[in-house]
Scaffold this active site. Structure first.
Site, PDB file in Angstrom:
ATOM      1  CG  HIS A  17      -0.280   0.203   2.633  1.00  0.00           C
ATOM      2  ND1 HIS A  17      -0.150   1.547   3.168  1.00  0.00           N
ATOM      3  CD2 HIS A  17      -0.030  -0.578   3.557  1.00  0.00           C
ATOM      4  CE1 HIS A  17       0.404   1.180   4.220  1.00  0.00           C
ATOM      5  NE2 HIS A  17       0.707  -0.125   4.702  1.00  0.00           N
ATOM      6  CB  CYS A  68       2.088  -3.072   4.937  1.00  0.00           C
ATOM      7  SG  CYS A  68       0.400  -3.472   5.940  1.00  0.00           S
TER       8      CYS A  68
END
Length: 233
Positions: A188, A203
């Site tokens: 992301h 992440c």
């Protein structure tokens, strides 16, 4: 004290304090406009010149200063005076393998490319790229993976959920162009620098343009392979 006396005193004080303030990180107003460069030679001057493709002579020219400062600005290094200090050189050592990987990131064959489209994540070099067989679909881009204690998990995964305007329910932060591949871990975009420490909560953080490109190139079911070890974890 007379007006003339005060003027002389202020001028002398400014002369004494200017170098001290510069050393403490106080820059002239021109620095904000990008027209000013400190001109000081740093301890890693020659290394910075070589990295930036400048003439390697160990002498700080205005051109050298501007090039070093541009690197500092693009990688969110402060202060941004064009001084080749240890923080700037450390970042250059991080960026060099990322830059060198552009044409053939899978030279060592660590990422399996016989499975069709796959997104590869090299934790050691902090890069990711996309291949389809032997064809390099997306050249390697810099990423920021999990910090110590929240490492991005290695192994073969698959994109199982995509949410373009995702907001983390755990950390309450925006996660644009999220593509989840292992539990709560996803590709992301972030608004800050992908080179900033200490790292994500697991992440694979990306610059917005890179996350947008991944959003267009990957689909649910595509493979993701994570390998290596992030320095400092």
């Amino acid at each position: 004290m007379s007006r003339r006396g005060r003027t002389v005193a202020y001028t002398m004080a400014g002369t004494v304090l200017a170098p001290l303030l510069a050393g403490l990180g106080a820059a002239p107003a021109q620095a904000a406009s990008g027209s000013w460069c400190g001109g000081a030679r740093g301890p890693y001057q020659k290394q910075a010149e070589k990295f930036l493709g400048r003439k390697v002579d160990g002498k700080q020219s205005q051109g050298d200063c501007r090039a070093i400062r541009a690197f500092q600005v693009s990688h969110a290094i402060h202060p941004q005076y064009g001084y080749a200090g240890p923080v700037t050189w450390k970042m250059m050592k991080v960026v060099k393998p990322q830059r060198d990987a552009r044409s053939n990131p899978n030279r060592a064959g660590r990422c399996p490319t016989n499975r069709g489209r796959i997104a590869c994540v090299d934790l050691t070099r902090q890069i990711s790229w996309i291949q389809d067989g032997r064809h390099l679909v997306k050249r390697p881009v810099p990423v920021r993976t999990g910090r110590n204690g929240n490492e991005t998990r290695t192994g073969l995964h698959k994109v199982f959920w995509r949410h373009k305007n995702h907001v983390s329910s755990l950390y309450h932060v925006s996660m644009p162009y999220s593509q989840f591949f292992d539990g709560g871990q996803a590709f992301h975009a972030i608004s800050g620098s992908v080179w900033s420490a200490p790292g994500s909560h697991g992440c694979v953080n990306m610059r917005t343009a890179d996350a947008k490109a991944y959003w267009k190139l990957l689909s649910t079911g595509d493979d993701v392979f994570v390998y290596g070890r992030k320095p400092g974890t």
